[in-house]
Design a protein around this motif. Sequence first.
Motif, PDB file in Angstrom:
ATOM      1  N   VAL A 104       0.867  -1.184   0.000  1.00 46.55           N
ATOM      2  CA  VAL A 104       0.000   0.000   0.000  1.00 46.55           C
ATOM      3  C   VAL A 104       0.900   1.230   0.000  1.00 46.55           C
ATOM      4  N   GLU A 105       0.680   2.081  -1.000  1.00 44.82           N
ATOM      5  CA  GLU A 105       1.474   3.300  -1.123  1.00 44.82           C
ATOM      6  C   GLU A 105       0.531   4.495  -1.125  1.00 44.82           C
ATOM      7  N   VAL A 106       0.894   5.547  -0.408  1.00 38.68           N
ATOM      8  CA  VAL A 106       0.104   6.780  -0.376  1.00 38.68           C
ATOM      9  C   VAL A 106       0.792   7.809  -1.273  1.00 38.68           C
ATOM     10  N   ARG A 107      -0.001   8.395  -2.191  1.00 40.98           N
ATOM     11  CA  ARG A 107       0.517   9.430  -3.092  1.00 40.98           C
ATOM     12  C   ARG A 107      -0.384  10.654  -3.023  1.00 40.98           C
ATOM     13  N   MET A 108       0.187  11.805  -3.367  1.00 41.68           N
ATOM     14  CA  MET A 108      -0.582  13.043  -3.401  1.00 41.68           C
ATOM     15  C   MET A 108      -0.721  13.550  -4.821  1.00 41.68           C
ATOM     16  N   GLY A 109      -1.968  13.952  -5.170  1.00 40.40           N
ATOM     17  CA  GLY A 109      -2.217  14.529  -6.477  1.00 40.40           C
ATOM     18  C   GLY A 109      -3.532  14.056  -7.062  1.00 40.40           C
ATOM     19  N   SER A 110      -3.738  14.379  -8.336  1.00 40.03           N
ATOM     20  CA  SER A 110      -4.943  13.987  -9.062  1.00 40.03           C
ATOM     21  C   SER A 110      -4.822  12.532  -9.514  1.00 40.03           C
ATOM     22  N   GLY A 111      -5.869  12.005 -10.112  1.00 35.53           N
ATOM     23  CA  GLY A 111      -5.837  10.650 -10.651  1.00 35.53           C
ATOM     24  C   GLY A 111      -4.711  10.433 -11.645  1.00 35.53           C
ATOM     25  N   PRO A 112      -4.591  11.295 -12.665  1.00 31.19           N
ATOM     26  CA  PRO A 112      -3.500  11.121 -13.628  1.00 31.19           C
ATOM     27  C   PRO A 112      -2.114  11.278 -13.003  1.00 31.19           C
ATOM     28  N   GLU A 113      -1.991  12.134 -12.000  1.00 34.94           N
ATOM     29  CA  GLU A 113      -0.691  12.343 -11.350  1.00 34.94           C
ATOM     30  C   GLU A 113      -0.290  11.164 -10.474  1.00 34.94           C
ATOM     31  N   THR A 114      -1.261  10.438  -9.960  1.00 36.79           N
ATOM     32  CA  THR A 114      -0.966   9.386  -8.985  1.00 36.79           C
ATOM     33  C   THR A 114      -1.156   7.967  -9.518  1.00 36.79           C
ATOM     34  N   GLY A 115      -1.865   7.822 -10.616  1.00 44.79           N
ATOM     35  CA  GLY A 115      -2.168   6.481 -11.120  1.00 44.79           C
ATOM     36  C   GLY A 115      -1.401   6.101 -12.361  1.00 44.79           C
ATOM     37  N   TRP A 116      -0.322   6.784 -12.633  1.00 44.57           N
ATOM     38  CA  TRP A 116       0.435   6.592 -13.869  1.00 44.57           C
ATOM     39  C   TRP A 116       0.935   5.166 -14.066  1.00 44.57           C
ATOM     40  N   ASP A 117       1.179   4.425 -12.989  1.00 43.86           N
ATOM     41  CA  ASP A 117       1.693   3.060 -13.123  1.00 43.86           C
ATOM     42  C   ASP A 117       0.666   2.012 -12.682  1.00 43.86           C
ATOM     43  N   CYS A 118      -0.596   2.402 -12.586  1.00 40.87           N
ATOM     44  CA  CYS A 118      -1.650   1.498 -12.124  1.00 40.87           C
ATOM     45  C   CYS A 118      -2.388   0.858 -13.301  1.00 40.87           C
ATOM     46  N   ASP A 119      -2.892  -0.326 -13.058  1.00 40.58           N
ATOM     47  CA  ASP A 119      -3.645  -1.069 -14.072  1.00 40.58           C
ATOM     48  C   ASP A 119      -5.125  -0.707 -14.058  1.00 40.58           C
ATOM     49  N   ALA A 120      -5.630  -0.350 -12.886  1.00 37.82           N
ATOM     50  CA  ALA A 120      -7.058  -0.061 -12.729  1.00 37.82           C
ATOM     51  C   ALA A 120      -7.248   1.043 -11.709  1.00 37.82           C
ATOM     52  N   ALA A 121      -8.402   1.699 -11.798  1.00 34.40           N
ATOM     53  CA  ALA A 121      -8.780   2.725 -10.826  1.00 34.40           C
ATOM     54  C   ALA A 121     -10.189   2.444 -10.346  1.00 34.40           C
ATOM     55  N   ILE A 122     -10.404   2.643  -9.060  1.00 30.70           N
ATOM     56  CA  ILE A 122     -11.737   2.533  -8.478  1.00 30.70           C
ATOM     57  C   ILE A 122     -12.324   3.940  -8.451  1.00 30.70           C
ATOM     58  N   LEU A 123     -13.460   4.120  -9.143  1.00 33.85           N
ATOM     59  CA  LEU A 123     -14.101   5.434  -9.221  1.00 33.85           C
ATOM     60  C   LEU A 123     -15.562   5.339  -8.811  1.00 33.85           C
ATOM     61  N   ASN A 124     -16.067   6.440  -8.254  1.00 39.88           N
ATOM     62  CA  ASN A 124     -17.494   6.449  -7.919  1.00 39.88           C
ATOM     63  C   ASN A 124     -18.316   6.416  -9.200  1.00 39.88           C
ATOM     64  N   THR A 125     -19.483   5.872  -9.086  1.00 37.81           N
ATOM     65  CA  THR A 125     -20.324   5.610 -10.255  1.00 37.81           C
ATOM     66  C   THR A 125     -20.654   6.850 -11.084  1.00 37.81           C
ATOM     67  N   PRO A 126     -21.129   7.958 -10.492  1.00 33.74           N
ATOM     68  CA  PRO A 126     -21.455   9.111 -11.345  1.00 33.74           C
ATOM     69  C   PRO A 126     -20.260   9.608 -12.155  1.00 33.74           C
ATOM     70  N   LEU A 127     -19.114   9.731 -11.517  1.00 30.39           N
ATOM     71  CA  LEU A 127     -17.917  10.205 -12.215  1.00 30.39           C
ATOM     72  C   LEU A 127     -17.497   9.215 -13.297  1.00 30.39           C
ATOM     73  N   ALA A 128     -17.457   7.942 -12.958  1.00 29.22           N
ATOM     74  CA  ALA A 128     -17.018   6.916 -13.913  1.00 29.22           C
ATOM     75  C   ALA A 128     -17.903   6.895 -15.152  1.00 29.22           C
ATOM     76  N   HIS A 129     -19.204   6.900 -14.959  1.00 33.01           N
ATOM     77  CA  HIS A 129     -20.111   6.805 -16.105  1.00 33.01           C
ATOM     78  C   HIS A 129     -20.159   8.100 -16.911  1.00 33.01           C
ATOM     79  N   GLU A 130     -20.000   9.223 -16.238  1.00 32.53           N
ATOM     80  CA  GLU A 130     -19.961  10.496 -16.957  1.00 32.53           C
ATOM     81  C   GLU A 130     -18.740  10.556 -17.875  1.00 32.53           C
ATOM     82  N   ARG A 131     -17.608  10.098 -17.379  1.00 35.46           N
ATOM     83  CA  ARG A 131     -16.363  10.186 -18.146  1.00 35.46           C
ATOM     84  C   ARG A 131     -16.147   9.031 -19.114  1.00 35.46           C
ATOM     85  N   TYR A 132     -16.583   7.812 -18.723  1.00 36.10           N
ATOM     86  CA  TYR A 132     -16.197   6.630 -19.493  1.00 36.10           C
ATOM     87  C   TYR A 132     -17.371   5.850 -20.072  1.00 36.10           C
TER      88      TYR A 132
END
Length: 160
Positions: free
Chosen positions: A26-54
């Motif tokens: 478990v690693e803690v990072r500071m920043g936005s999704g793109p700033e912190t998830g650059w090396d991640c395979d998946a992201a957990i997002l809340n439903t309204p945001l996820a469906h609005e964007r994707y």
Amino acid sequence: MKFVIATPSDRYADACRSVLGDLPGVEVRMGSGPETGWDCDAAILNTPLAHERYGSCPEIEKVQILVNRRNDGVPGIILTVPPTGMDSAVTDPGGAALEEWVLRSMELCVSEFAMAFPERTENAAILVHLEGAGFDNVDIDAPLRGLRRFFDHSQHLLRR
């Protein structure tokens, strides 16, 4: 499996390090999704945001796997936090209910990822952006207790 817990808030990041900092994988990072998830395979997002964007339509009590084709810096696999049908903007669930909701959301999202991508699960990195997942709260202690309980019960998933 590795988990990146992220937030742009100094206060939340300090609380995350205090509650989760001793956990392997478990690693803690500071920043936005793109700033912190650059090396991640998946992201957990809340439903309204996820469906609005994707795209796609939410389904009550169901994790959905969406594909990020936006090239926006967020991981390519989006796991939606299952909507409960409760309008949290109107109803304050209280600390215990919020803790349980975060725990259950994590269990469901990670389980869905493992079922959909069994060959990737062991080496996967999953971004849990507190604000993006909807796990942020004025009282951050309740969501962090839910995360801690998830990790304590899922030690076999964490990279050592």
